[in-house]
Design a protein around this motif. Structure first.
Motif, short mmCIF file in Angstrom:
data_model
loop_
_atom_site.label_atom_id
_atom_site.label_comp_id
_atom_site.label_asym_id
_atom_site.label_seq_id
_atom_site.Cartn_x
_atom_site.Cartn_y
_atom_site.Cartn_z
N VAL A 142 0.85 -1.20 0.00
CA VAL A 142 0.00 0.00 0.00
C VAL A 142 0.88 1.25 0.00
CG1 VAL A 142 -1.59 1.38 1.40
CG2 VAL A 142 -2.04 -1.05 1.03
N ASP A 143 1.92 1.24 0.83
CA ASP A 143 2.85 2.38 0.87
C ASP A 143 3.56 2.55 -0.48
OD1 ASP A 143 2.22 2.89 3.49
OD2 ASP A 143 3.92 1.78 4.32
N PHE A 144 3.90 1.44 -1.11
CA PHE A 144 4.56 1.49 -2.41
C PHE A 144 3.64 2.14 -3.44
CE2 PHE A 144 5.02 -0.43 -6.64
CZ PHE A 144 6.33 -0.11 -6.93
N VAL A 145 2.38 1.70 -3.48
CA VAL A 145 1.41 2.26 -4.44
C VAL A 145 1.18 3.74 -4.17
CG1 VAL A 145 -1.01 2.19 -5.18
CG2 VAL A 145 0.28 0.07 -4.92
N GLU A 175 3.74 -5.08 -11.70
CA GLU A 175 2.36 -4.97 -12.13
C GLU A 175 1.66 -3.79 -11.44
OE1 GLU A 175 0.78 -8.79 -11.26
OE2 GLU A 175 2.16 -9.83 -12.61
N LEU A 176 1.96 -3.60 -10.15
CA LEU A 176 1.37 -2.49 -9.42
C LEU A 176 1.83 -1.15 -10.00
CD1 LEU A 176 1.64 -3.83 -5.76
CD2 LEU A 176 -0.48 -3.28 -6.96
N ALA A 177 3.12 -1.04 -10.30
CA ALA A 177 3.65 0.20 -10.87
C ALA A 177 3.01 0.49 -12.22
CB ALA A 177 5.17 0.12 -11.00
N ALA A 178 2.87 -0.56 -13.06
CA ALA A 178 2.25 -0.39 -14.37
C ALA A 178 0.78 0.03 -14.22
CB ALA A 178 2.34 -1.68 -15.17
N GLU A 205 -4.78 -6.38 -16.31
CA GLU A 205 -3.57 -6.23 -17.10
C GLU A 205 -2.71 -7.47 -17.06
OE1 GLU A 205 -3.22 -5.76 -14.05
OE2 GLU A 205 -1.10 -5.87 -13.58
N VAL A 206 -2.80 -8.27 -15.97
CA VAL A 206 -2.04 -9.51 -15.91
C VAL A 206 -2.57 -10.48 -16.96
CG1 VAL A 206 -1.32 -11.42 -14.45
CG2 VAL A 206 -1.62 -9.14 -13.45
N THR A 207 -3.89 -10.59 -17.05
CA THR A 207 -4.50 -11.45 -18.05
C THR A 207 -4.11 -10.99 -19.45
OG1 THR A 207 -6.41 -11.82 -16.61
CG2 THR A 207 -6.69 -12.35 -18.91
#
Length: 329
Positions: A142-145, A175-178, A205-207
């Motif tokens: 969560v902190d990263f996002v 994936e979170l950054a993207a 987006e993973v799919t």
């Protein structure tokens, strides 16, 4: 030795500690960027030598870590240091204790391995430590996002949207950054829970990237099956089109660069080594003519999913089918 501009020159010794790939890549990139900015003519090319423990000889390592006649500015990145042998470890620690003029040494270490003692020794030598451990707790992600969104200027994010994105996308930081970048772009910087659910329910987006990987690898049946599941789950057409386009463009760039060590090609292509290695395997199935056809297909699909096609489902399925066919031809 080259004189420097007003930008602050990076310290001569850095320890990138941990094995979270995205954080490691960013740490190395920031050090290289700082070195280039501090060199006369901001943005000038500074040689970057990447060596991997086990894949390089002690003689090669010694040559790069020794003073040169003209003390040229350069960055030496020593990867997988946790697996270094005794001789390589001694060379790195000697270089850390007596920095070479003009050289910035960056040591990538997981924190464990047979050369675990190197971590403490580098810290005692005054290494700048870049913490890159995997984020195992949801609160850390969560902190990263939150930090990712803050890196985009003029972005407003609802607090509950951050937790919703972590829940939807999962634990992979790449994936979170993207996803953060895509949401900022698609919402004009106003991100709320509704936007997260619209774009990322079912890890959209993973799919999409999974479908694209199967398509450029020639797995037509697998790509089409995954595509049908994605469509049933409501994955937006634009995300599927973007993923397919990125996969095709990546194969084109890596294929045209020719064979080589992914770790040495990383800075030149602006891609992480793992991505280059995967694309190199995929590129073997392509030739220039077919990759040119695939590039035309994804360009047309981009227009189709943004309103030009009467049936976006058909447009995406046709593009996936054609790309997979071109790859496996």
């Amino acid at each position: 030795m080259s004189s420097t501009a007003s930008s602050t020159r990076p310290e001569p010794l850095h320890l990138v500690l941990g094995d979270e790939e995205l954080l490691v890549e960013r740490a190395v990139s920031s050090i290289v960027a700082a070195m280039r900015a501090a060199t006369v003519g901001a943005g000038a090319e500074v040689p970057v030598d990447r060596l991997r423990a086990g894949d390089t000889t002690v003689a090669e390592l010694a040559e790069l870590l020794s003073p040169s006649l003209f003390a040229e500015d350069r960055v030496v990145v020593f990867e997988a240091a946790a697996e270094a042998g005794k001789d390589a470890m001694t060379l790195v620690l000697d270089a850390a204790a007596t920095p070479v003029d003009g050289v910035v040494l960056v040591v990538l270490h997981s924190g464990g391995g047979r050369a675990k003692a190197m971590v403490g020794a580098l810290q005692k030598s005054g290494a700048v430590v870049h913490e890159c451990a995997k984020l195992s707790k949801a609160s850390e992600r969560v902190d990263f996002v939150r930090a990712e969104f803050r890196s985009h200027s003029e972005t407003r994010v609802a607090p509950d949207a951050i937790a919703a994105l972590v829940d939807a996308v999962g634990s992979d930081l790449r994936e979170l950054a993207a996803a953060c970048s895509q949401l900022v772009s698609d919402t004009a910087g106003k991100v709320d829970v509704a936007a997260v659910r619209r774009y990322y329910s079912g890890r959209a987006e993973v799919t999409g990237f999974d479908i694209a990987d199967k398509a450029v690898s020639g797995d037509r049946a697998g790509a089409l099956e995954a595509l049908r599941w994605a469509m049933l789950g409501g994955t937006p057409h634009v995300l599927l089109a973007d993923a397919l386009a990125e996969a095709v463009h990546t194969v084109a760039r890596v294929g045209s660069a020719g064979r080589g060590d992914p770790f040495r090609m990383a800075f030149e292509l602006g891609m992480p080594p793992w991505k280059i290695k995967k694309a190199q395997a995929q590129a073997r199935m392509w030739d220039p003519q077919r990759i040119a056809e695939a590039l035309q297909v994804v360009a047309a699909l981009n227009a189709d999913v943004k309103g030009q096609a009467a049936d976006a489902d058909y447009a995406v399925e046709r593009a996936v089918n054609v790309v997979a066919g071109l790859s496996s031809r």
